[in-house]
Design an enzyme around this catalytic site. Sequence first.
Site, short mmCIF file in Angstrom:
data_model
loop_
_atom_site.label_atom_id
_atom_site.label_comp_id
_atom_site.label_asym_id
_atom_site.label_seq_id
_atom_site.Cartn_x
_atom_site.Cartn_y
_atom_site.Cartn_z
N ASP A 459 0.83 -1.20 0.00
CA ASP A 459 0.00 0.00 0.00
C ASP A 459 0.87 1.26 0.00
OD1 ASP A 459 -2.41 1.39 0.01
OD2 ASP A 459 -3.26 0.18 1.62
N ASP A 523 -10.41 1.34 -3.49
CA ASP A 523 -10.82 0.90 -2.15
C ASP A 523 -12.33 0.68 -2.08
OD1 ASP A 523 -8.39 0.72 -0.90
OD2 ASP A 523 -8.42 2.76 -0.10
#
Length: 736
Positions: A459, A523
């Site tokens: 990430d 997301d």
Amino acid sequence: MDPLHLRAAGTSLLISFDSGEAEVIHWGADLGASLPDLAILGAPVGHSSVDARVPADLLPQASSSWRGRPALRGHRITGDGAGFDFSSRLRVTSVTAEGAGATIVQADVDAGLSVSSSLKLHHGGLLELRHTVTNDGTSPFQVDELATVLPVAPDAVELLDLTGRWCRERHPQRRPIQQGTWVRSGRHGRTGHDSSLLFAAGTKDFGNRHGKVWATHLAWSGNHEQFADTIGDGRTMIGGSELLGPAEVILEPGDSYTTPALFAAFSDHGLDGVTEAFYSWFRSRPHHVLPAASTGLPAGKPRPVVLNTWEAVYFDHNLDTLIELADSAADLGVERFVLDDGWFRGRRDDHAGLGDWYVDETLWPNGLTPLIEAVTSRGMEFGLWVEPEMVNLDSDVARAHPDWIVGPSAAAHKDGGRLPLEWRNQHVIDLVNPEAWQYVFDRIDALLAGNNINYLKWDQNRDLLEHGHAGRSSVHAQTLAAYRLFDELKKVHPHVEIESCSSGGARVDLGILERTDRIWASDCNDALERQTIQRWTGAVVPPELVGSHIGPTTSHTTARTHDLSFRAITALFGHFGMEWDIRSVQGKEREELRRLVGLYKEHRDLIHSGRRVNADVADESLLLHGVVAGGSPADGTELLQGTTAALFAFVSTRTSAAEAPGRIGLPGLEPERMYRVEAVFPTPADADYKHTFTQVQPPAWLAEGAVANGRFLAEVGLPMPILNPEHALLLKVTAA
């Protein structure tokens, strides 16, 4: 000097050197093997203009009276000051053809500069182009920009690019091409949620399956610009460049700077043709999806069904709970179990711990081994979430090395240097600092060496704003350092797949995808949002590289509620997985979910190798997209009877103005081949079936299927059922 003519897959690139420059005569449809004398293309010279024909060079420059954006901007720095040699006069010194590619060198001896241009037209029609400028002089030369551009034909009158935000990445926008410059700047220090993965010019009203399209993509994960530049004589250039910060690239004598690659595709049958060119390039790479052949690892591994724990447990890491989740996953047929954020020291929420890449002894007194063994003993791979480029101030590493934190000041944080504002309570670790880079490499290397980990979800949860090293702008150097981190870890651990996640979809580009095996498109797991996000991500990136998960019934990010069938059909057309507490799925819904996992496993080879197709549906509330198997009767690759030839998703995104959808064509099938079309999910036996439709009587073919040839199915189509909004129907097409 003879012209350079590169040809592949219906595309030609023709460059003339008659002007002394590398003039792009044509980039577009194939011109065939026989060319006329290019002197016939001598253009007129109008009044009140330069008294010569101005070429559209690979490197447009003011010294040839190009009045648009110059490709090279910069200046020489001498003992007398700066600003010298600000305008180069580059002329071709050599051309070396190398099969499907070429290297063109242009130089300006007086300015002490040379530029080498590397071109390759890949077999699927994708053009790869980059420039390298070298300082041949005796004093430093500051590069402010080196752009990579190509001309488009006069009938390109519209632009399509993509924009977005967190949880709404890659949405299209259109505008007419007009005189002047349309610039999309990305100043995020990473690719950005609003970055345009595709920058396309096309003929009027070009669509998915019709019209001419010229499209580019800049393969770079840092600051960048993409643009269309139309000058007064009507010519248009499209292209892109790295957006360099102040004095980021100063070339000492003998030094060079190389641009990111610009990938460019032409199609005379709409956007799907552009997609075909990109997919052909991706799938021809030796390391695509699988480890490189040189590692000796087995080939042919299918993309595994994934369970990610984030929306199941968030930061609540408990071994018993996670083993229960692993049991539930294995029961459904999951093949990869990924432990998300919260496993390392001090990490109870997003305020602390980033940078301390040690397993938290208070949570995991025996390390991750008990969980890993529980996962692998159930036949699944184990994956782990990391965010190596970031740091919390509340972390041991930040307290020990405040000078490793990126900021605009040359002073260390402990000495009062100003830091950028926090973003998700975090800062950026300075990978340009060799000690910081080595620390990050050593920690991730130790995690992979000491644990049976097959996958990293990598990430990067903030923009790199006010990004500096030693008081100077350093996004360029940070991006290269991050690339080197991926590359070196891959060398040591070639069996480990890496997903690029960046607040979801904020680092999606071909630069990062040269180093990673998957991207997280967003997301947002809301299926309605994902229909658009995945359609436009898939315009460039093939589905086997795009993580696509079934989320909870009610979306974590939008609070929308969707039936399982809509969520599952949406997730099916990617690298399929789940991000959901699946322990709560019981009874008939669990059986349905198990069948969906089986559908993915049955069809993933087709989904991850077939041609992407998107129908041009007049009703904007409806979508029809799918994948079609390659091969045709003409090339001798017959499909056996009963072989799945295509999968299509018919999708309703909202209510329609029309009472019924009418007939919709199924594109991409072989015209003379016979096919059988049937609906395979949901079926009357599924719980969602009664919610999917709003009709008294279904179309005649829906119950028993339809048999017709590909031409009929494309041109006449089939009457589609009336779907409720935010529902979908999965269609399977088999060879009849």
